[in-house]
Design an enzyme around this catalytic site. Sequence first.
Site, mmCIF file in Angstrom:
data_model
loop_
_atom_site.group_PDB
_atom_site.id
_atom_site.type_symbol
_atom_site.label_atom_id
_atom_site.label_comp_id
_atom_site.label_asym_id
_atom_site.label_seq_id
_atom_site.Cartn_x
_atom_site.Cartn_y
_atom_site.Cartn_z
ATOM 1 N N ASP A 10 65.295 28.512 54.444
ATOM 2 C CA ASP A 10 64.103 27.361 53.760
ATOM 3 C C ASP A 10 64.366 26.213 54.250
ATOM 4 O O ASP A 10 65.378 25.598 54.906
ATOM 5 C CB ASP A 10 64.659 27.393 52.182
ATOM 6 C CG ASP A 10 63.681 26.686 51.390
ATOM 7 O OD1 ASP A 10 62.576 26.607 51.699
ATOM 8 O OD2 ASP A 10 64.376 25.819 50.389
ATOM 9 N N ASP A 12 62.788 22.727 52.655
ATOM 10 C CA ASP A 12 63.122 21.584 51.777
ATOM 11 C C ASP A 12 64.370 21.906 51.006
ATOM 12 O O ASP A 12 64.422 22.710 50.125
ATOM 13 C CB ASP A 12 61.846 21.297 51.132
ATOM 14 C CG ASP A 12 60.747 20.873 52.145
ATOM 15 O OD1 ASP A 12 60.853 20.291 53.161
ATOM 16 O OD2 ASP A 12 59.592 21.220 51.528
ATOM 17 N N GLY A 20 59.967 16.231 47.982
ATOM 18 C CA GLY A 20 58.593 16.771 47.226
ATOM 19 C C GLY A 20 57.279 16.270 48.265
ATOM 20 O O GLY A 20 56.931 15.141 48.198
ATOM 21 N N TYR A 21 56.698 17.196 48.399
ATOM 22 C CA TYR A 21 55.408 17.132 49.442
ATOM 23 C C TYR A 21 55.610 16.153 50.346
ATOM 24 O O TYR A 21 54.845 15.133 50.596
ATOM 25 C CB TYR A 21 54.133 16.747 48.291
ATOM 26 C CG TYR A 21 53.895 18.066 47.295
ATOM 27 C CD1 TYR A 21 53.661 19.231 47.810
ATOM 28 C CD2 TYR A 21 54.002 17.581 46.233
ATOM 29 C CE1 TYR A 21 53.464 20.235 46.864
ATOM 30 C CE2 TYR A 21 53.985 18.811 45.125
ATOM 31 C CZ TYR A 21 53.530 19.939 45.684
ATOM 32 O OH TYR A 21 53.272 20.911 44.627
ATOM 33 N N ASN A 53 57.483 27.550 51.959
ATOM 34 C CA ASN A 53 56.234 27.279 51.387
ATOM 35 C C ASN A 53 55.776 25.836 51.612
ATOM 36 O O ASN A 53 56.570 24.984 51.091
ATOM 37 C CB ASN A 53 56.651 27.790 49.898
ATOM 38 C CG ASN A 53 56.600 29.166 49.618
ATOM 39 O OD1 ASN A 53 56.337 29.826 50.489
ATOM 40 N ND2 ASN A 53 56.891 29.541 48.333
ATOM 41 N N GLN A 54 54.537 25.631 51.653
ATOM 42 C CA GLN A 54 53.854 24.618 51.758
ATOM 43 C C GLN A 54 52.381 24.346 51.356
ATOM 44 O O GLN A 54 51.517 24.024 51.816
ATOM 45 C CB GLN A 54 53.888 23.766 53.454
ATOM 46 C CG GLN A 54 55.250 23.666 53.962
ATOM 47 C CD GLN A 54 56.017 22.488 53.242
ATOM 48 O OE1 GLN A 54 55.644 21.457 52.896
ATOM 49 N NE2 GLN A 54 57.480 22.563 53.389
ATOM 50 N N CYS A 106 48.017 34.788 48.583
ATOM 51 C CA CYS A 106 48.304 35.154 49.924
ATOM 52 C C CYS A 106 49.500 36.381 49.826
ATOM 53 O O CYS A 106 50.278 36.454 48.965
ATOM 54 C CB CYS A 106 48.536 34.183 50.925
ATOM 55 S SG CYS A 106 50.087 33.317 50.311
ATOM 56 N N CYS A 108 51.883 35.499 52.065
ATOM 57 C CA CYS A 108 53.022 34.837 52.653
ATOM 58 C C CYS A 108 53.944 33.933 51.756
ATOM 59 O O CYS A 108 54.968 33.383 52.171
ATOM 60 C CB CYS A 108 52.696 34.089 54.105
ATOM 61 S SG CYS A 108 51.394 33.266 53.813
ATOM 62 N N ARG A 109 53.244 33.534 50.733
ATOM 63 C CA ARG A 109 54.054 32.655 49.695
ATOM 64 C C ARG A 109 55.193 33.340 48.992
ATOM 65 O O ARG A 109 55.133 34.203 48.582
ATOM 66 C CB ARG A 109 52.789 32.145 48.630
ATOM 67 C CG ARG A 109 53.828 30.967 47.758
ATOM 68 C CD ARG A 109 52.542 30.507 46.761
ATOM 69 N NE ARG A 109 53.322 29.808 45.907
ATOM 70 C CZ ARG A 109 53.952 28.388 46.067
ATOM 71 N NH1 ARG A 109 53.800 27.829 47.087
ATOM 72 N NH2 ARG A 109 54.653 27.765 45.147
ATOM 73 N N ASP A 135 66.950 27.247 48.284
ATOM 74 C CA ASP A 135 67.392 26.631 46.955
ATOM 75 C C ASP A 135 66.589 26.720 45.729
ATOM 76 O O ASP A 135 66.538 25.988 44.793
ATOM 77 C CB ASP A 135 67.499 25.040 47.314
ATOM 78 C CG ASP A 135 66.254 24.261 47.446
ATOM 79 O OD1 ASP A 135 65.181 25.089 47.836
ATOM 80 O OD2 ASP A 135 66.017 23.221 47.297
HETATM 81 MG MG LIG Z 1 63.584 24.779 49.076
HETATM 82 ZN ZN LIG Z 2 50.612 32.114 52.169
#
Ligand SMILES: [Mg+2]
Ligand SMILES: [Zn+2]
Length: 187
Positions: A10, A12, A20-21, A53-54, A106, A108-109, A135
Amino acid sequence: MKKNKCVFLDRDGVLIEDVGYLKNPEDIIIMPNSVEALQTLKARGFLLIIVTNQAGVAKGFFNMDELTAVNNRLLKIYEDNGIIIDDLYFCPHHESGTVEPYNIKCSCRKPAAGMVLKGIEKFSIDPLKSFMAGDKDSDIMLAKNSGLKSFYIKNAMYKHDESIIPDFYVKDLKEAADIIIKSRILN
Ligand SMILES: [Mg+2]
Ligand SMILES: [Zn+2]
């Protein structure tokens, strides 16, 4: 043919501080222990693949170019420390996002297994010799969904669901790496 072993990572809260973002490459705060951890894993022959994940793309907090700039700076920091990340996959989607074409459900998330399955296929990885470090509960679920052993890295900012049980609880990636190299997965 012998299959490869891999640690899926992972981003972040594991490799860098979860602010955060994250939009600006200059705002990357690398976790110092991650450099040592990744050097150790590479030296033992593990592939390293980032899966992140973004949803900030789907939600309009940053665009694909900004995300790519952040990811590239992260890869460069590791490269400068002698660590080649073998691949990086991100999911820009979120079904309640506002930005087309990313506002979709999707495969992929995380916790869906799409990104890990892509890596397993591309690099001929044996999940039984491979790990996921994250995390969030979605990282643990991803590991369960794709046959990987999981490390849950504690995140003080996040409410972990105690009913979702990882293989290992650790304080950081360095502790995870130390457990992995003692796990007798030598080839
Ligand atoms: Mg994370
Ligand atoms: Zn995705």
